[in-house]
Motif scaffolding. Structure first.
Motif, PDB file in Angstrom:
ATOM      1  N   ILE A   2       0.842  -1.200   0.000  1.00 37.12           N
ATOM      2  CA  ILE A   2       0.000   0.000   0.000  1.00 37.12           C
ATOM      3  C   ILE A   2       0.872   1.243   0.000  1.00 37.12           C
ATOM      4  N   ASP A   3       0.493   2.208  -0.801  1.00 41.39           N
ATOM      5  CA  ASP A   3       1.233   3.469  -0.915  1.00 41.39           C
ATOM      6  C   ASP A   3       1.311   4.164   0.451  1.00 41.39           C
ATOM      7  N   ILE A   4       2.446   4.819   0.694  1.00 42.65           N
ATOM      8  CA  ILE A   4       2.668   5.495   1.977  1.00 42.65           C
ATOM      9  C   ILE A   4       1.593   6.542   2.256  1.00 42.65           C
ATOM     10  N   SER A   5       1.217   7.330   1.251  1.00 38.21           N
ATOM     11  CA  SER A   5       0.227   8.388   1.458  1.00 38.21           C
ATOM     12  C   SER A   5      -1.112   7.815   1.897  1.00 38.21           C
ATOM     13  N   ARG A   7      -1.526   4.882   3.453  1.00 36.98           N
ATOM     14  CA  ARG A   7      -1.324   4.332   4.793  1.00 36.98           C
ATOM     15  C   ARG A   7      -1.390   5.417   5.862  1.00 36.98           C
ATOM     16  N   LEU A   8      -0.780   6.566   5.548  1.00 39.84           N
ATOM     17  CA  LEU A   8      -0.782   7.653   6.528  1.00 39.84           C
ATOM     18  C   LEU A   8      -2.193   8.194   6.748  1.00 39.84           C
ATOM     19  N   ARG A   9      -2.936   8.367   5.679  1.00 38.21           N
ATOM     20  CA  ARG A   9      -4.311   8.866   5.829  1.00 38.21           C
ATOM     21  C   ARG A   9      -5.172   7.867   6.599  1.00 38.21           C
ATOM     22  N   ARG A  10      -4.987   6.599   6.316  1.00 40.02           N
ATOM     23  CA  ARG A  10      -5.751   5.579   7.037  1.00 40.02           C
ATOM     24  C   ARG A  10      -5.402   5.589   8.523  1.00 40.02           C
ATOM     25  N   ALA A  11      -4.125   5.739   8.827  1.00 43.53           N
ATOM     26  CA  ALA A  11      -3.703   5.767  10.233  1.00 43.53           C
ATOM     27  C   ALA A  11      -4.319   6.954  10.964  1.00 43.53           C
TER      28      ALA A  11
END
Length: 304
Positions: A2-5, A7-11
């Motif tokens: 999964i793309d970092i961007s 993953r960060l939004r999901r977190a």
């Protein structure tokens, strides 16, 4: 993978502070992570909208706003988003930690104060009006000439109207459509309360200016005790105010401000459905949709 961007939004949406910290530490360049598909909202915009105080505090600590205040595609700051979505704790934190963003405005010329009045987040009004180094101004207006007091009146926020008047808002201010704040009163009761506020603050102002004139006259005679004229220039004797330069609320003023029932003689009356140019009728992104509450009095509309 999964793309970092993503993953960060999901977190952030999961309010998982530990995961956010791990992702940011491993990918510091992805800290802001503006999402083009979501009006270019950054990580801080997203956390502010959701009201996640701990994540907001960490993002600021990690340097999210170090190189300038974040703005999305509508030029809204995270503070504006917090004010609009009634995230009081986040907004107070942003006022404290990123105070330079307080007076900024979006594409419509609205600042966090106007958005707070429109959304009914009255808890933020005093902090915004007293922020250091640059507070919001109670007399500022958006691109349509509409002030925070107009928005407070349209939202039926009685407490907000009092706070704004206490901080210098102009009850007689007209926007580009020639409406004063009282023309947007959401109910008849709100209109009557607004009028009582105007009278109260006008009385305060007249008494304050009368006191200043008396002190000035005492200074002119070298501090000696002087016998002042009878209180013919008090509120109970308004005839004595003629020629003093002090402006009182007159019947003409009250007709300009309302009530709408008196406006039949004025072609531009805000209660005439055929007249255009009031924010309640707009279907644009910066309209006042939602201000006309069920059971409230019918206010101006465009006739569309």
């Amino acid at each position: 993978m999964i793309d970092i961007s993503i993953r960060l939004r999901r977190a952030i949406l999961l309010n998982d502070i530990a995961l956010v910290q791990r992702i940011v530490k491993s990918n510091p360049k992805s800290l802001k992570n503006a999402d083009i598909e979501d009006r270019s909202n950054t990580s801080l915009h997203l956390a502010a909208k959701e009201g996640f105080v701990e994540i907001v505090e960490y993002l600021i600590y990690a340097g999210h706003e170090d190189k300038g205040i974040s703005k999305n595609a509508d030029w809204e700051t995270p503070l504006m988003v917090a004010a609009e979505f009634k995230q009081v704790d986040v907004a107070l934190l942003l006022i404290e930690k990123c105070s330079r963003c307080v007076p900024w405005t979006n594409k419509s010329g609205m600042d966090a104060l106007m958005l707070s009045c429109r959304s009914g987040t009255t808890t933020l009004l005093v902090p915004l009006l007293t922020a250091v180094p640059i507070p919001c101004s109670a007399t500022s207006h958006d691109i349509h000439g509409t002030t925070a007091l107009h928005y407070a009146s349209a939202s039926g926020e009685l407490k907000a109207m009092r706070i704004l008047l206490e901080h210098g808002a102009n009850a007689f201010a007209k926007n580009m459509y020639n409406w004063t704040p009282i023309a947007y009163s959401s109910t008849k009761e709100a209109e009557l309360y607004f009028k009582s506020l105007i009278k109260e603050f006008e009385i305060r102002r007249v008494e304050r200016e009368r006191g200043e004139r008396e002190r000035e006259r005492e200074r002119e005679v070298g501090g000696e005790t002087v016998t002042l004229p009878p209180r013919g220039d008090s509120i109970t004797g308004m005839k004595g105010m003629r020629g003093t330069g002090v402006r009182l609320v007159t019947s003409d003023d009250m007709e300009i401000m309302g009530p709408p029932s008196m406006a039949a003689r004025n072609e531009w009356s805000p209660v005439e459905a055929r007249r255009a140019m009031t924010p309640t009728a707009s279907k644009s992104s910066d309209s006042w949709a939602g201000f006309g509450k069920a059971g409230g009095r019918v206010r101006a509309s465009s006739g569309d």
